[in-house]
Every structure is written in C-alpha cells, then in structure tokens.
Design a protein around this motif. Structure first.
Motif, PDB file in Angstrom:
ATOM      1  N   ARG A 279       1.328  -2.187  -7.721  1.00 23.52           N
ATOM      2  CA  ARG A 279       2.336  -3.157  -7.162  1.00 23.52           C
ATOM      3  C   ARG A 279       1.106  -4.664  -7.817  1.00 23.52           C
ATOM      4  O   ARG A 279       0.478  -4.828  -6.859  1.00 23.52           O
ATOM      5  CB  ARG A 279       2.707  -2.624  -6.028  1.00 23.52           C
ATOM      6  CG  ARG A 279       4.183  -3.552  -5.627  1.00 23.52           C
ATOM      7  CD  ARG A 279       4.714  -3.011  -4.055  1.00 23.52           C
ATOM      8  NE  ARG A 279       3.297  -3.215  -2.935  1.00 23.52           N
ATOM      9  CZ  ARG A 279       4.034  -4.594  -2.081  1.00 23.52           C
ATOM     10  NH1 ARG A 279       3.973  -5.155  -2.599  1.00 23.52           N
ATOM     11  NH2 ARG A 279       2.342  -3.972  -1.616  1.00 23.52           N
TER      12      ARG A 279
ATOM     13  N   VAL B 247       2.567  -8.880  -8.175  1.00 29.79           N
ATOM     14  CA  VAL B 247       3.887 -10.174  -8.444  1.00 29.79           C
ATOM     15  C   VAL B 247       2.567 -11.206  -9.769  1.00 29.79           C
ATOM     16  O   VAL B 247       1.834 -11.412  -9.614  1.00 29.79           O
ATOM     17  CB  VAL B 247       4.117 -10.304  -7.287  1.00 29.79           C
ATOM     18  CG1 VAL B 247       3.092 -11.749  -7.006  1.00 29.79           C
ATOM     19  CG2 VAL B 247       5.177 -11.760  -7.618  1.00 29.79           C
TER      20      VAL B 247
ATOM     21  N   ALA C 102       3.898  -2.962 -18.039  1.00 33.82           N
ATOM     22  CA  ALA C 102       4.902  -2.766 -17.864  1.00 33.82           C
ATOM     23  C   ALA C 102       4.810  -0.980 -17.899  1.00 33.82           C
ATOM     24  O   ALA C 102       4.874  -0.549 -19.348  1.00 33.82           O
ATOM     25  CB  ALA C 102       6.355  -2.756 -17.935  1.00 33.82           C
TER      26      ALA C 102
ATOM     27  N   GLU D  16       8.321 -13.378  -9.686  1.00 29.59           N
ATOM     28  CA  GLU D  16       8.733 -13.067 -11.396  1.00 29.59           C
ATOM     29  C   GLU D  16       8.345 -10.919 -11.056  1.00 29.59           C
ATOM     30  O   GLU D  16       6.701 -11.601 -10.313  1.00 29.59           O
ATOM     31  CB  GLU D  16       7.895 -13.243 -12.451  1.00 29.59           C
ATOM     32  CG  GLU D  16       8.963 -15.058 -12.262  1.00 29.59           C
ATOM     33  CD  GLU D  16       8.903 -15.386 -13.811  1.00 29.59           C
ATOM     34  OE1 GLU D  16       8.222 -14.955 -14.598  1.00 29.59           O
ATOM     35  OE2 GLU D  16       9.133 -16.099 -14.330  1.00 29.59           O
ATOM     36  N   ASN D  17       8.247 -10.705 -11.914  1.00 34.08           N
ATOM     37  CA  ASN D  17       7.652  -8.863 -11.770  1.00 34.08           C
ATOM     38  C   ASN D  17       7.785  -8.621 -10.558  1.00 34.08           C
ATOM     39  O   ASN D  17       6.339  -7.954  -9.903  1.00 34.08           O
ATOM     40  CB  ASN D  17       7.290  -8.430 -12.672  1.00 34.08           C
ATOM     41  CG  ASN D  17       6.787  -9.713 -14.069  1.00 34.08           C
ATOM     42  OD1 ASN D  17       8.107  -8.960 -14.673  1.00 34.08           O
ATOM     43  ND2 ASN D  17       6.212 -10.017 -14.914  1.00 34.08           N
ATOM     44  N   THR D  18       8.192  -8.886  -9.355  1.00 31.53           N
ATOM     45  CA  THR D  18       8.447  -9.123  -7.737  1.00 31.53           C
ATOM     46  C   THR D  18       8.194  -7.756  -7.886  1.00 31.53           C
ATOM     47  O   THR D  18       8.964  -6.216  -7.988  1.00 31.53           O
ATOM     48  CB  THR D  18       9.498  -9.965  -7.492  1.00 31.53           C
ATOM     49  OG1 THR D  18       9.372 -10.727  -7.279  1.00 31.53           O
ATOM     50  CG2 THR D  18       9.046  -9.919  -6.061  1.00 31.53           C
ATOM     51  N   ASN D  19       7.069  -7.476  -6.656  1.00 29.32           N
ATOM     52  CA  ASN D  19       6.530  -5.815  -6.469  1.00 29.32           C
ATOM     53  C   ASN D  19       6.763  -4.661  -7.403  1.00 29.32           C
ATOM     54  O   ASN D  19       7.070  -3.828  -6.801  1.00 29.32           O
ATOM     55  CB  ASN D  19       7.242  -5.938  -5.046  1.00 29.32           C
ATOM     56  CG  ASN D  19       7.544  -6.990  -4.482  1.00 29.32           C
ATOM     57  OD1 ASN D  19       6.084  -7.275  -4.005  1.00 29.32           O
ATOM     58  ND2 ASN D  19       7.944  -7.013  -3.489  1.00 29.32           N
ATOM     59  N   GLU D  20       6.079  -5.071  -9.171  1.00 24.45           N
ATOM     60  CA  GLU D  20       6.471  -3.974  -9.757  1.00 24.45           C
ATOM     61  C   GLU D  20       5.809  -3.440  -9.701  1.00 24.45           C
ATOM     62  O   GLU D  20       4.093  -3.784  -9.929  1.00 24.45           O
ATOM     63  CB  GLU D  20       6.921  -5.169 -11.203  1.00 24.45           C
ATOM     64  CG  GLU D  20       8.310  -5.004 -11.501  1.00 24.45           C
ATOM     65  CD  GLU D  20       8.676  -5.713 -12.860  1.00 24.45           C
ATOM     66  OE1 GLU D  20       7.854  -4.949 -13.530  1.00 24.45           O
ATOM     67  OE2 GLU D  20       9.967  -5.853 -12.953  1.00 24.45           O
ATOM     68  N   GLN D  21       5.432  -2.059 -10.144  1.00 21.94           N
ATOM     69  CA  GLN D  21       3.990  -1.059 -10.594  1.00 21.94           C
ATOM     70  C   GLN D  21       4.148  -1.666 -12.118  1.00 21.94           C
ATOM     71  O   GLN D  21       4.762  -0.831 -13.001  1.00 21.94           O
ATOM     72  CB  GLN D  21       4.580   0.340 -10.371  1.00 21.94           C
ATOM     73  CG  GLN D  21       5.249   0.665  -9.214  1.00 21.94           C
ATOM     74  CD  GLN D  21       3.662   0.634  -8.336  1.00 21.94           C
ATOM     75  OE1 GLN D  21       2.997   1.168  -8.411  1.00 21.94           O
ATOM     76  NE2 GLN D  21       3.790   0.884  -6.849  1.00 21.94           N
ATOM     77  N   ARG D  22       2.583  -2.264 -12.020  1.00 25.17           N
ATOM     78  CA  ARG D  22       2.085  -1.807 -13.634  1.00 25.17           C
ATOM     79  C   ARG D  22       0.657  -2.177 -13.667  1.00 25.17           C
ATOM     80  O   ARG D  22       0.089  -1.492 -12.556  1.00 25.17           O
ATOM     81  CB  ARG D  22       2.349  -3.884 -13.369  1.00 25.17           C
ATOM     82  CG  ARG D  22       3.576  -4.147 -13.702  1.00 25.17           C
ATOM     83  CD  ARG D  22       3.911  -5.881 -13.958  1.00 25.17           C
ATOM     84  NE  ARG D  22       3.853  -5.936 -14.823  1.00 25.17           N
ATOM     85  CZ  ARG D  22       4.760  -6.327 -15.438  1.00 25.17           C
ATOM     86  NH1 ARG D  22       5.818  -6.009 -15.619  1.00 25.17           N
ATOM     87  NH2 ARG D  22       4.246  -6.265 -16.664  1.00 25.17           N
TER      88      ARG D  22
END
Length: 179
Positions: A122, A124, A169, A143-149
């Motif tokens: 996770r 940002v 991503a 940006e890409n807030t709290n995304e799993q990458r």
C-alpha cells in the motif's frame, strides 16, 4: 558539482517515471537520453554517494497505520526532505517487509541493482502542486492514494533498499501502469 543529481520529469506520454542523472553526465548524453521534459531539479542535498538504507527509510517509509492524503503528503515531505521534490512516494509498511524485496520477496531486473516486489504494498505518490514553491511552502496532493502496487527498489550489496525507483499497478489483462 560532484555528488549532485539532476532529476527530470517529462510528459507522462513520453516517460512513465522521472529520470535522474549524476554529476559528470555530459549535455549531449542528457539530450539523447531525455528528449523533452516538463520540469527539472538539480539537488546537492541528496548525493548519490550517500545512498543508504537510513535515508531510504526517512524518505519513503511510513507506518502501516498511516493513510495517504493531501495533508499526509504535505506534512511528511516537509518533515523528511530539505527540498521540495516534485514527487515523493511513501510505502506504508514496516522496514522488514520492504527489505525482503531485496532479499527473497523480489525479482531482480536483469543487468541492474533493481528489484521488483512479488507482493503488493500500500502506498501513495505525493505530487507538488506549485512548481515554483520553495521550502517550507511546498504543498502536495496525494495520488494513487492507498493503492496496492508492486514497488521497484534499488538495493545495495548488503541487500538493503537505498532508492525508490518506482511502482507498478497489478496488471489487468496484461497491461500495467508504472509510476
């Protein structure tokens, strides 16, 4: 100057990430590698020879309990950086999990010291809103807030992360979105 670094940001249609060049790179090499760019920064507070895990942690790790937001980005970048970087990414994880990317939970990118995580993290990306702002007046948006990458790290010989190279991503139908 020796030990300084030039960072360039291009139109996202041309590059999917920023590019950095150490001091001593000649202008004709830069032009052939770069093409056009939208912003730049030359810093001497982040010498390449001082890349180490302690600086990596300070610049890119945040507690698993924290949440990415505009206020998080502005506060953290101001606390942890001497300059207003155009972009700074934070990974919400403990150091042990991030170190494992360099050791046993990452895949080495051929002919490099870069490793891509096999697990998602996770995170940002914090982007500076005003390109002309200087410390301490820099404001950031999340940006890409709290995304799993997947994260891509440069690792040293001791198998410790020393540089955040980017993120990717998870693929959807074979396509990825690399930042």
């Amino acid at each position: 100057m020796d030990g300084c670094q030039l960072s360039l940001w291009a139109d996202p249609r041309e590059w999917s990430e920023s590019r950095s060049f150490p001091s001593g790179v000649y202008p004709n090499q830069l032009l052939s590698a770069v093409g056009s760019f939208s912003s730049y920064q030359c810093t001497c507070d982040d010498p390449i020879k001082n890349k180490n895990f302690r600086n990596f942690k300070r610049r890119h790790l945040a507690s698993k309990n924290e949440q990415g937001s505009d206020s998080f980005c502005t506060t953290k970048v101001r606390q942890r950086r001497k300059t207003c970087q155009p972009i700074n990414s934070f990974v919400f994880s403990n150091p042990r999990e991030v170190i494992s990317v360099c050791r046993n939970a990452g895949v080495q990118i051929p002919n490099s010291n870069l490793y891509k995580s096999t697990n998602l993290f996770r995170m940002v990306d914090c982007k500076k809103t005003d390109p002309n702002a200087n410390p301490p007046n820099c404001i950031y948006t999340a940006e890409n807030t709290n995304e799993q990458r997947y994260i891509i790290l440069e690792c040293n010989q001791r198998k410790l992360p020393i540089h955040f190279e980017g993120s990717e991503a998870p693929s959807v139908f074979g396509f990825t979105d690399r930042v």
